[in-house]
Each structure stands twice: as C-alpha cells, then as structure tokens.
Design a protein around this motif. Structure first.
Motif, short mmCIF file in Angstrom:
data_model
loop_
_atom_site.label_atom_id
_atom_site.label_comp_id
_atom_site.label_asym_id
_atom_site.label_seq_id
_atom_site.Cartn_x
_atom_site.Cartn_y
_atom_site.Cartn_z
N LEU A 33 0.84 -1.20 0.00
CA LEU A 33 0.00 0.00 0.00
C LEU A 33 0.87 1.25 0.00
O LEU A 33 0.63 2.19 -0.77
CB LEU A 33 -0.93 -0.01 1.22
CG LEU A 33 -1.80 1.22 1.41
CD1 LEU A 33 -3.03 1.14 0.51
CD2 LEU A 33 -2.23 1.34 2.85
N HIS A 51 1.30 4.10 -3.16
CA HIS A 51 1.10 5.55 -3.01
C HIS A 51 2.42 6.33 -3.03
O HIS A 51 2.42 7.53 -2.75
CB HIS A 51 0.31 5.83 -1.72
CG HIS A 51 -1.11 5.37 -1.82
ND1 HIS A 51 -2.09 6.12 -2.42
CD2 HIS A 51 -1.70 4.22 -1.43
CE1 HIS A 51 -3.24 5.46 -2.38
NE2 HIS A 51 -3.03 4.30 -1.79
N CYS A 95 -6.72 8.42 3.33
CA CYS A 95 -8.18 8.32 3.46
C CYS A 95 -8.85 8.94 2.24
O CYS A 95 -9.76 8.35 1.65
CB CYS A 95 -8.65 8.99 4.74
SG CYS A 95 -8.23 8.07 6.23
N TYR A 125 -9.05 6.91 -0.89
CA TYR A 125 -10.05 5.83 -0.87
C TYR A 125 -11.46 6.35 -0.65
O TYR A 125 -12.38 5.58 -0.38
CB TYR A 125 -9.66 4.77 0.17
CG TYR A 125 -8.41 4.06 -0.24
CD1 TYR A 125 -8.44 3.07 -1.21
CD2 TYR A 125 -7.17 4.43 0.30
CE1 TYR A 125 -7.27 2.45 -1.64
CE2 TYR A 125 -6.01 3.81 -0.13
CZ TYR A 125 -6.06 2.83 -1.09
OH TYR A 125 -4.91 2.22 -1.51
N ARG A 162 -19.75 4.59 0.71
CA ARG A 162 -18.63 5.41 1.20
C ARG A 162 -18.58 5.32 2.72
O ARG A 162 -19.56 4.93 3.36
CB ARG A 162 -18.80 6.87 0.77
CG ARG A 162 -18.91 7.10 -0.73
CD ARG A 162 -17.58 7.22 -1.46
NE ARG A 162 -16.73 8.27 -1.01
CZ ARG A 162 -16.70 9.50 -1.50
NH1 ARG A 162 -17.50 9.85 -2.48
NH2 ARG A 162 -15.85 10.39 -1.03
N LEU A 168 -10.19 -0.93 5.39
CA LEU A 168 -9.51 -1.62 4.29
C LEU A 168 -9.48 -3.13 4.49
O LEU A 168 -9.51 -3.88 3.52
CB LEU A 168 -8.09 -1.08 4.11
CG LEU A 168 -7.98 0.38 3.65
CD1 LEU A 168 -6.52 0.77 3.51
CD2 LEU A 168 -8.74 0.62 2.36
N GLU A 218 -13.88 -3.95 5.91
CA GLU A 218 -14.98 -3.20 5.31
C GLU A 218 -15.89 -2.59 6.36
O GLU A 218 -17.10 -2.47 6.17
CB GLU A 218 -15.79 -4.10 4.36
CG GLU A 218 -14.98 -4.60 3.21
CD GLU A 218 -15.79 -5.44 2.25
OE1 GLU A 218 -16.95 -5.10 2.01
OE2 GLU A 218 -15.25 -6.43 1.76
#
Length: 173
Positions: free
Chosen positions: A22, A26, A40, A43, A65, A91, A94
C-alpha cells in the motif's frame, strides 16, 4: 548501532506485506510522506472531527462510502494512530464488526492495531533513522520522526528488537 541486516526489515506477515505494498502504491518512502488524511482521501473516506470516541462508519449520505470520525481533542500523534487504526478496519474488514462474537472482534481490533503500526512506522524506514542513536533514545526519536505516540514507538521498537534477536542479530549498539 551495528548495521542492521536487510532481512530484519523484510515483511514477516501477510498483513505487513500488504501494508508495505500500500505504501509503495502511493509512493510513500519517507516518514514525512505518511499522511493518513491523504490516504483516506485516496479511498474516498471522509474525516470528521467529533467530540467523543473515534470510530469508522458508513457515510450517512453517500452509499458505499465511509467516514472516520476522530475525537478533535486528541493530540496529533494520537489522532494519526486512531485514523490509521480505523483505516485498517475499513480496508481489512470493510467496517464490519459482528455483534456478539467477542473473539472475532478481538481479532479485528488486533489486526487494525497491527495495520496502524505497520502503516505509521514501517520497518524499512527505520535503518537510517537509528544510526548514531542509542537503544534508549530510539523510541523517543522514532516517535518524533513518525509523529506517533511514544507508547506506539516503544512498542514498535521493542518488536524490532525481538525480531532482531529471533534472526540472530546482536542487540547491543
């Protein structure tokens, strides 16, 4: 400090490997680049300031969302830790917490805590930061550099020492 062998910094668990992927996705390579609010946002997760217990929940107006609500009175290091923890829930789980299953909830909480540790203080970034630093100074130095609570830095540093010991590396520096 003795030079640390690269294998100590290699991911040891599935979760650690995923978090490092991850970070790579990024383009995060330095402690100052670990911006939980930007992660945040990437996503579609909104951050809300609240008075009270920090938590993640479905967005009240936008289906699919989520929101991470964080106690506005927390100092920045604790705030970052809470956001990373809740991001881990979203992540990895959920946002779901099954009711009445204490063992499952405990497992998810532990997993979110480990996610936050790996995200906020990735071992591969430790090496150069610990040069010319005693093992007694290390936790406070790491806390300042990674902008995390001292308790989290101490826990993470202790885990690094345990990992070094398990790999047969000297713990004296």
């Amino acid at each position: 400090m003795h030079s640390l062998i690269a294998e100590v910094f290699e991911p040891q668990t599935w979760l650690e490997e995923r978090v490092y992927e991850l970070l790579e996705l990024h383009g995060i390579r330095q402690p100052r680049e670990i911006r939980v609010s930007e992660l945040c946002s990437a996503y579609g997760i909104e951050l809300w300031d609240i008075a009270g217990r920090s938590r993640a929940h479905p967005h009240p107006y936008l289906p699919g969302r989520f929101v991470i609500a964080v106690d506005h009175s927390l100092p920045l290091p604790q705030r970052r830790e809470k956001i990373a923890h809740e991001l881990g829930h979203l992540l990895l789980h959920e946002g779901m917490q099954p009711w009445g299953k204490d063992a499952m909830i405990d497992w998810q909480e532990a997993q979110a805590n480990h996610f936050a540790e790996h995200l906020l203080m990735p071992y591969p970034m430790f090496g150069p930061l610990l040069e010319n630093c005693s093992r007694y100074e290390a936790p406070s130095r790491l806390a300042a550099i990674f902008r995390v609570p001292l308790s989290l830095a101490q826990k993470r540093f202790d885990r690094l020492l345990s990992r070094m010991y398990a790999k047969g590396h000297p713990l004296i520096w």
